[in-house]
Design a protein around this motif. Structure first.
Motif, PDB file in Angstrom:
ATOM      1  N   ASN A  84     -16.662  45.738 -81.525  1.00  0.00           N
ATOM      2  CA  ASN A  84     -16.160  46.751 -82.453  1.00  0.00           C
ATOM      3  C   ASN A  84     -14.900  46.236 -83.159  1.00  0.00           C
ATOM      4  OD1 ASN A  84     -13.855  47.243 -80.835  1.00  0.00           O
ATOM      5  ND2 ASN A  84     -14.976  48.735 -79.580  1.00  0.00           N
ATOM      6  N   GLU A  85     -14.373  47.020 -84.064  1.00  0.00           N
ATOM      7  CA  GLU A  85     -13.215  46.604 -84.871  1.00  0.00           C
ATOM      8  C   GLU A  85     -11.973  46.348 -84.027  1.00  0.00           C
ATOM      9  OE1 GLU A  85     -12.994  45.665 -88.098  1.00  0.00           O
ATOM     10  OE2 GLU A  85     -15.171  45.832 -87.942  1.00  0.00           O
ATOM     11  N   GLU A  86     -11.742  47.177 -83.028  1.00  0.00           N
ATOM     12  CA  GLU A  86     -10.563  46.999 -82.172  1.00  0.00           C
ATOM     13  C   GLU A  86     -10.633  45.668 -81.429  1.00  0.00           C
ATOM     14  OE1 GLU A  86      -8.342  49.207 -78.409  1.00  0.00           O
ATOM     15  OE2 GLU A  86      -9.805  50.336 -79.605  1.00  0.00           O
ATOM     16  N   GLN A  87     -11.821  45.329 -80.940  1.00  0.00           N
ATOM     17  CA  GLN A  87     -12.010  44.053 -80.251  1.00  0.00           C
ATOM     18  C   GLN A  87     -11.822  42.875 -81.201  1.00  0.00           C
ATOM     19  OE1 GLN A  87     -15.927  45.073 -78.837  1.00  0.00           O
ATOM     20  NE2 GLN A  87     -15.217  45.158 -76.689  1.00  0.00           N
ATOM     21  N   LYS A  88     -12.355  42.999 -82.428  1.00  0.00           N
ATOM     22  CA  LYS A  88     -12.182  41.946 -83.424  1.00  0.00           C
ATOM     23  C   LYS A  88     -10.702  41.736 -83.738  1.00  0.00           C
ATOM     24  CE  LYS A  88     -16.568  42.410 -85.877  1.00  0.00           C
ATOM     25  NZ  LYS A  88     -17.211  42.866 -87.131  1.00  0.00           N
ATOM     26  N   ASP A  89      -9.976  42.838 -83.914  1.00  0.00           N
ATOM     27  CA  ASP A  89      -8.547  42.756 -84.221  1.00  0.00           C
ATOM     28  C   ASP A  89      -7.796  42.077 -83.079  1.00  0.00           C
ATOM     29  OD1 ASP A  89      -6.210  43.353 -85.809  1.00  0.00           O
ATOM     30  OD2 ASP A  89      -5.730  44.882 -84.299  1.00  0.00           O
ATOM     31  N   PHE A  90      -8.104  42.463 -81.864  1.00  0.00           N
ATOM     32  CA  PHE A  90      -7.464  41.869 -80.688  1.00  0.00           C
ATOM     33  C   PHE A  90      -7.787  40.370 -80.604  1.00  0.00           C
ATOM     34  CE2 PHE A  90      -7.514  40.679 -76.160  1.00  0.00           C
ATOM     35  CZ  PHE A  90      -6.182  40.936 -75.847  1.00  0.00           C
ATOM     36  N   PHE A  91      -9.044  40.030 -80.865  1.00  0.00           N
ATOM     37  CA  PHE A  91      -9.481  38.638 -80.825  1.00  0.00           C
ATOM     38  C   PHE A  91      -8.728  37.796 -81.856  1.00  0.00           C
ATOM     39  CE2 PHE A  91     -12.367  35.219 -82.224  1.00  0.00           C
ATOM     40  CZ  PHE A  91     -12.479  34.531 -81.021  1.00  0.00           C
ATOM     41  N   HIS A  92      -8.563  38.319 -83.074  1.00  0.00           N
ATOM     42  CA  HIS A  92      -7.846  37.574 -84.122  1.00  0.00           C
ATOM     43  C   HIS A  92      -6.381  37.392 -83.754  1.00  0.00           C
ATOM     44  CE1 HIS A  92     -11.115  37.086 -86.886  1.00  0.00           C
ATOM     45  NE2 HIS A  92     -11.400  38.372 -86.847  1.00  0.00           N
ATOM     46  N   LYS A  93      -5.774  38.411 -83.155  1.00  0.00           N
ATOM     47  CA  LYS A  93      -4.384  38.282 -82.708  1.00  0.00           C
ATOM     48  C   LYS A  93      -4.280  37.229 -81.611  1.00  0.00           C
ATOM     49  CE  LYS A  93      -2.837  42.903 -83.915  1.00  0.00           C
ATOM     50  NZ  LYS A  93      -2.531  44.247 -83.435  1.00  0.00           N
ATOM     51  N   LEU A  94      -5.228  37.239 -80.706  1.00  0.00           N
ATOM     52  CA  LEU A  94      -5.253  36.270 -79.613  1.00  0.00           C
ATOM     53  C   LEU A  94      -5.430  34.849 -80.151  1.00  0.00           C
ATOM     54  CD1 LEU A  94      -5.057  36.259 -76.548  1.00  0.00           C
ATOM     55  CD2 LEU A  94      -7.530  36.463 -76.445  1.00  0.00           C
ATOM     56  N   GLN A  95      -6.269  34.677 -81.170  1.00  0.00           N
ATOM     57  CA  GLN A  95      -6.451  33.366 -81.802  1.00  0.00           C
ATOM     58  C   GLN A  95      -5.131  32.864 -82.385  1.00  0.00           C
ATOM     59  OE1 GLN A  95      -9.738  34.135 -84.576  1.00  0.00           O
ATOM     60  NE2 GLN A  95     -10.822  32.405 -83.645  1.00  0.00           N
ATOM     61  N   GLY A  96      -4.385  33.750 -83.040  1.00  0.00           N
ATOM     62  CA  GLY A  96      -3.096  33.384 -83.621  1.00  0.00           C
ATOM     63  C   GLY A  96      -2.104  32.946 -82.567  1.00  0.00           C
ATOM     64  N   VAL A  97      -2.035  33.686 -81.461  1.00  0.00           N
ATOM     65  CA  VAL A  97      -1.120  33.349 -80.359  1.00  0.00           C
ATOM     66  C   VAL A  97      -1.520  32.005 -79.747  1.00  0.00           C
ATOM     67  CG1 VAL A  97      -0.386  34.026 -78.034  1.00  0.00           C
ATOM     68  CG2 VAL A  97      -0.488  35.725 -79.846  1.00  0.00           C
ATOM     69  N   THR A  98      -2.819  31.799 -79.551  1.00  0.00           N
ATOM     70  CA  THR A  98      -3.314  30.554 -78.970  1.00  0.00           C
ATOM     71  C   THR A  98      -2.989  29.368 -79.869  1.00  0.00           C
ATOM     72  OG1 THR A  98      -5.106  31.759 -77.889  1.00  0.00           O
ATOM     73  CG2 THR A  98      -5.374  29.391 -78.082  1.00  0.00           C
ATOM     74  N   ALA A  99      -3.179  29.521 -81.177  1.00  0.00           N
ATOM     75  CA  ALA A  99      -2.867  28.446 -82.118  1.00  0.00           C
ATOM     76  C   ALA A  99      -1.374  28.126 -82.084  1.00  0.00           C
ATOM     77  CB  ALA A  99      -3.296  28.834 -83.531  1.00  0.00           C
ATOM     78  N   HIS A 100      -0.548  29.169 -82.013  1.00  0.00           N
ATOM     79  CA  HIS A 100       0.910  28.966 -81.957  1.00  0.00           C
ATOM     80  C   HIS A 100       1.292  28.205 -80.685  1.00  0.00           C
ATOM     81  CE1 HIS A 100       5.164  29.691 -82.452  1.00  0.00           C
ATOM     82  NE2 HIS A 100       5.209  30.192 -81.232  1.00  0.00           N
ATOM     83  N   LEU A 101       0.721  28.596 -79.554  1.00  0.00           N
ATOM     84  CA  LEU A 101       1.020  27.916 -78.290  1.00  0.00           C
ATOM     85  C   LEU A 101       0.530  26.466 -78.308  1.00  0.00           C
ATOM     86  CD1 LEU A 101       0.242  30.723 -75.677  1.00  0.00           C
ATOM     87  CD2 LEU A 101       2.477  29.783 -76.288  1.00  0.00           C
ATOM     88  N   SER A 102      -0.619  26.234 -78.896  1.00  0.00           N
ATOM     89  CA  SER A 102      -1.147  24.876 -79.004  1.00  0.00           C
ATOM     90  C   SER A 102      -0.217  24.007 -79.844  1.00  0.00           C
ATOM     91  CB  SER A 102      -2.541  24.915 -79.623  1.00  0.00           C
ATOM     92  OG  SER A 102      -3.029  23.618 -79.819  1.00  0.00           O
ATOM     93  N   ASP A 103       0.280  24.559 -80.956  1.00  0.00           N
ATOM     94  CA  ASP A 103       1.229  23.826 -81.803  1.00  0.00           C
ATOM     95  C   ASP A 103       2.511  23.510 -81.046  1.00  0.00           C
ATOM     96  OD1 ASP A 103      -0.550  23.912 -83.894  1.00  0.00           O
ATOM     97  OD2 ASP A 103       0.467  25.542 -84.959  1.00  0.00           O
ATOM     98  N   LEU A 104       2.989  24.477 -80.264  1.00  0.00           N
ATOM     99  CA  LEU A 104       4.220  24.286 -79.499  1.00  0.00           C
ATOM    100  C   LEU A 104       4.045  23.193 -78.448  1.00  0.00           C
ATOM    101  CD1 LEU A 104       7.119  25.185 -79.029  1.00  0.00           C
ATOM    102  CD2 LEU A 104       6.255  26.957 -77.496  1.00  0.00           C
TER     103      LEU A 104
END
Length: 192
Positions: A1-21
């Motif tokens: 659902n939309e809430e899960q998609k939104d959460f997933f996209h936020k999680l992707q952003g956090v993961t990308a940031h941590l990977s860069d760090l």
């Protein structure tokens, strides 16, 4: 659902940031040990800087900063490390955007002269105070005027390491409350 998609996209952003760090921390270690790996390949300079500008335009728009360019046409290719070049250009542009107030300007100038790639990133941001300028490339150092803005103090240290690993130089000029210009010069070794 939309809430899960939104959460997933936020999680992707956090993961990308941590990977860069994590990558940046590894690069800091490599610089300290004198083991920064340079993987030179033929890099089409116009394509490369075009891609970087496309990525950074979204960030500039988000921060309400105008990003302009003066990129020489038909610069050709150079034997450079694409990963290190991305690290350098994205970090300099990202910093310029981050430390420039809304309505300000950031400009990327790029040219090739006598086999040397010369590019600079200028901004109308907060500038670097005189008393901080001799420490600006230090590991974990942050200028006194930007401590309220998110950052880790590793970016310019890694940028300097990435420039020097490719045999280049980096310098800057800055005036507090008026802006900063970082300039990079890299010899364009041709593939033999």
């Amino acid at each position: 659902n939309e809430e899960q998609k939104d959460f997933f996209h936020k999680l992707q952003g956090v993961t990308a940031h941590l990977s860069d760090l994590v990558s940046m921390i590894l690069d800091v270690s490599r610089i300290q040990l004198g083991r920064m790996k340079v993987d030179r390949t033929a890099l089409d300079l116009n394509v490369f800087f075009g891609e970087v500008l496309n990525i950074m335009q979204a960030k500039a728009k988000e921060h309400k900063v105008k990003l302009t360019q003066a990129v020489q046409e038909k610069m050709g290719t150079g034997n450079l490390d694409k990963r290190l070049m991305l690290m350098i250009t994205e970090n300099l542009l990202s910093n310029a955007i981050k430390y420039t107030p809304e309505g300000g300007m950031v400009k990327l100038d790029v040219k090739v002269e006598s086999g040397v790639l010369k590019f600079s990133v200028s901004d109308t941001g907060c500038g670097i105070p005189k008393q901080d300028q001799d420490k600006i490339f230090g590991k974990l150092f942050r200028a006194s005027t930007v401590r309220s803005v998110d950052g880790n103090g590793l970016g310019l240290y890694v940028v300097k390491g990435a420039v020097e690993a490719q045999g280049g130089t980096i310098s800057f000029m800055s005036q507090e409350n008026e802006g900063t210009t970082f300039s990079v010069e890299l010899l364009l070794l041709q593939k033999s």
